[in-house]
Write a protein that holds these residues in place. Structure first.
Motif, PDB file in Angstrom:
ATOM      1  N   GLU A  32      33.120  -5.544  26.151  1.00 17.99           N
ATOM      2  CA  GLU A  32      33.851  -5.317  27.393  1.00 17.99           C
ATOM      3  C   GLU A  32      33.059  -5.836  28.589  1.00 17.99           C
ATOM      4  O   GLU A  32      33.617  -6.475  29.488  1.00 17.99           O
ATOM      5  CB  GLU A  32      34.132  -3.829  27.570  1.00 17.99           C
ATOM      6  CG  GLU A  32      34.780  -3.488  28.898  1.00 17.99           C
ATOM      7  CD  GLU A  32      34.768  -2.007  29.200  1.00 17.99           C
ATOM      8  OE1 GLU A  32      35.072  -1.670  30.362  1.00 17.99           O
ATOM      9  OE2 GLU A  32      34.450  -1.210  28.310  1.00 17.99           O
ATOM     10  N   MET A  33      31.761  -5.571  28.605  1.00 20.11           N
ATOM     11  CA  MET A  33      30.924  -6.046  29.710  1.00 20.11           C
ATOM     12  C   MET A  33      30.857  -7.574  29.734  1.00 20.11           C
ATOM     13  O   MET A  33      30.828  -8.188  30.802  1.00 20.11           O
ATOM     14  CB  MET A  33      29.520  -5.450  29.603  1.00 20.11           C
ATOM     15  CG  MET A  33      29.474  -3.967  29.805  1.00 20.11           C
ATOM     16  SD  MET A  33      30.054  -3.520  31.436  1.00 20.11           S
ATOM     17  CE  MET A  33      30.708  -1.908  31.106  1.00 20.11           C
ATOM     18  N   ALA A  34      30.847  -8.187  28.557  1.00 23.35           N
ATOM     19  CA  ALA A  34      30.839  -9.651  28.498  1.00 23.35           C
ATOM     20  C   ALA A  34      32.134 -10.224  29.068  1.00 23.35           C
ATOM     21  O   ALA A  34      32.118 -11.218  29.801  1.00 23.35           O
ATOM     22  CB  ALA A  34      30.633 -10.109  27.063  1.00 23.35           C
ATOM     23  N   VAL A  35      33.244  -9.590  28.764  1.00 29.66           N
ATOM     24  CA  VAL A  35      34.530 -10.053  29.295  1.00 29.66           C
ATOM     25  C   VAL A  35      34.573  -9.865  30.807  1.00 29.66           C
ATOM     26  O   VAL A  35      35.027 -10.753  31.543  1.00 29.66           O
ATOM     27  CB  VAL A  35      35.702  -9.312  28.605  1.00 29.66           C
ATOM     28  CG1 VAL A  35      37.015  -9.582  29.311  1.00 29.66           C
ATOM     29  CG2 VAL A  35      35.782  -9.707  27.146  1.00 29.66           C
ATOM     30  N   ARG A  36      34.112  -8.725  31.275  1.00 29.87           N
ATOM     31  CA  ARG A  36      34.090  -8.497  32.732  1.00 29.87           C
ATOM     32  C   ARG A  36      33.206  -9.515  33.442  1.00 29.87           C
ATOM     33  O   ARG A  36      33.535  -9.996  34.520  1.00 29.87           O
ATOM     34  CB  ARG A  36      33.597  -7.088  33.039  1.00 29.87           C
ATOM     35  CG  ARG A  36      34.603  -6.016  32.728  1.00 29.87           C
ATOM     36  CD  ARG A  36      33.994  -4.647  33.037  1.00 29.87           C
ATOM     37  NE  ARG A  36      34.859  -3.584  32.634  1.00 29.87           N
ATOM     38  CZ  ARG A  36      35.662  -2.927  33.477  1.00 29.87           C
ATOM     39  NH1 ARG A  36      35.687  -3.250  34.745  1.00 29.87           N
ATOM     40  NH2 ARG A  36      36.430  -1.962  33.031  1.00 29.87           N
ATOM     41  N   GLY A  37      32.065  -9.820  32.841  1.00 28.44           N
ATOM     42  CA  GLY A  37      31.188 -10.821  33.427  1.00 28.44           C
ATOM     43  C   GLY A  37      31.817 -12.201  33.416  1.00 28.44           C
ATOM     44  O   GLY A  37      31.676 -12.967  34.370  1.00 28.44           O
ATOM     45  N   ALA A  38      32.529 -12.524  32.348  1.00 27.07           N
ATOM     46  CA  ALA A  38      33.180 -13.826  32.273  1.00 27.07           C
ATOM     47  C   ALA A  38      34.320 -13.941  33.270  1.00 27.07           C
ATOM     48  O   ALA A  38      34.633 -15.038  33.736  1.00 27.07           O
ATOM     49  CB  ALA A  38      33.704 -14.062  30.854  1.00 27.07           C
ATOM     50  N   LEU A  39      34.937 -12.814  33.595  1.00 23.98           N
ATOM     51  CA  LEU A  39      36.036 -12.836  34.567  1.00 23.98           C
ATOM     52  C   LEU A  39      35.541 -12.849  36.007  1.00 23.98           C
ATOM     53  O   LEU A  39      36.339 -12.924  36.927  1.00 23.98           O
ATOM     54  CB  LEU A  39      36.956 -11.633  34.345  1.00 23.98           C
ATOM     55  CG  LEU A  39      37.794 -11.686  33.074  1.00 23.98           C
ATOM     56  CD1 LEU A  39      38.570 -10.399  32.906  1.00 23.98           C
ATOM     57  CD2 LEU A  39      38.734 -12.874  33.108  1.00 23.98           C
ATOM     58  N   GLY A  40      34.236 -12.759  36.201  1.00 23.78           N
ATOM     59  CA  GLY A  40      33.692 -12.912  37.541  1.00 23.78           C
ATOM     60  C   GLY A  40      33.023 -11.693  38.134  1.00 23.78           C
ATOM     61  O   GLY A  40      32.650 -11.717  39.306  1.00 23.78           O
ATOM     62  N   ALA A  41      32.881 -10.633  37.387  1.00 23.87           N
ATOM     63  CA  ALA A  41      32.199  -9.451  37.917  1.00 23.87           C
ATOM     64  C   ALA A  41      30.709  -9.746  38.063  1.00 23.87           C
ATOM     65  O   ALA A  41      30.090 -10.331  37.176  1.00 23.87           O
ATOM     66  CB  ALA A  41      32.404  -8.254  36.996  1.00 23.87           C
ATOM     67  N   ARG A  48      26.207  -1.031  38.402  1.00 24.01           N
ATOM     68  CA  ARG A  48      26.675   0.100  39.192  1.00 24.01           C
ATOM     69  C   ARG A  48      27.691   0.935  38.419  1.00 24.01           C
ATOM     70  O   ARG A  48      27.673   2.160  38.469  1.00 24.01           O
ATOM     71  CB  ARG A  48      27.301  -0.400  40.484  1.00 24.01           C
ATOM     72  CG  ARG A  48      27.526   0.684  41.488  1.00 24.01           C
ATOM     73  CD  ARG A  48      27.997   0.148  42.840  1.00 24.01           C
ATOM     74  NE  ARG A  48      27.707  -1.248  43.024  1.00 24.01           N
ATOM     75  CZ  ARG A  48      28.551  -2.133  43.575  1.00 24.01           C
ATOM     76  NH1 ARG A  48      29.719  -1.728  44.015  1.00 24.01           N
ATOM     77  NH2 ARG A  48      28.223  -3.387  43.726  1.00 24.01           N
ATOM     78  N   GLN A  49      28.565   0.277  37.663  1.00 23.38           N
ATOM     79  CA  GLN A  49      29.551   1.003  36.873  1.00 23.38           C
ATOM     80  C   GLN A  49      28.865   1.853  35.800  1.00 23.38           C
ATOM     81  O   GLN A  49      29.184   3.035  35.636  1.00 23.38           O
ATOM     82  CB  GLN A  49      30.533   0.039  36.215  1.00 23.38           C
ATOM     83  CG  GLN A  49      31.547   0.739  35.334  1.00 23.38           C
ATOM     84  CD  GLN A  49      32.446  -0.225  34.602  1.00 23.38           C
ATOM     85  OE1 GLN A  49      32.396  -1.424  34.815  1.00 23.38           O
ATOM     86  NE2 GLN A  49      33.264   0.318  33.729  1.00 23.38           N
ATOM     87  N   LEU A  50      27.930   1.264  35.086  1.00 22.96           N
ATOM     88  CA  LEU A  50      27.232   2.013  34.036  1.00 22.96           C
ATOM     89  C   LEU A  50      26.389   3.142  34.625  1.00 22.96           C
ATOM     90  O   LEU A  50      26.328   4.247  34.063  1.00 22.96           O
ATOM     91  CB  LEU A  50      26.365   1.071  33.211  1.00 22.96           C
ATOM     92  CG  LEU A  50      27.128   0.049  32.364  1.00 22.96           C
ATOM     93  CD1 LEU A  50      26.158  -0.924  31.728  1.00 22.96           C
ATOM     94  CD2 LEU A  50      27.967   0.732  31.319  1.00 22.96           C
TER      95      LEU A  50
END
Length: 105
Positions: A32-41, A48-50
């Motif tokens: 999930e974190m990899a997808v969020r990072g790939a989407l631009g987060a 901060r979320q974790l």
């Protein structure tokens, strides 16, 4: 003295258990974190979320522990024999608990 050592050991085991649970949760959320990072987060946003989730979990555990301790002390004092010396002086100092939680941050 033996009781203090046993309580300390129990606290260390509980802390290690919570740390392992958080690590296991993070490893299952790695994709999930990899997808969020790939989407631009941004990396800071992910951290901060974790961190926010961990802080909320810690606060919820701390507050519920203090509430449970308050009622447990009251219940144990009621169960104590009346001729037990100084049993009326046994209390949970809520202000001290709040200060301990405050200084951990």
């Amino acid at each position: 003295m033996v009781l203090l050592g046993a309580v300390t050991l129990l606290l260390c085991v509980a802390c290690a258990n919570v740390a392992n649970l958080l690590l296991a949760r993070y490893s299952t959320r790695r994709r999930e974190m990899a997808v969020r990072g790939a989407l631009g987060a941004a990396r800071g946003r992910l951290i901060r979320q974790l961190l926010t989730e961990s802080v909320i979990l810690g606060l919820a555990g701390g507050i519920s522990g203090v509430v449970l301790a308050y009622f447990a002390v009251a219940g144990l004092v009621e169960l104590a024999p009346r001729d037990l010396t100084r049993s009326v002086q046994i209390t949970l100092i809520c202000a001290l608990c709040c200060l301990l939680f405050y200084y951990q941050w």
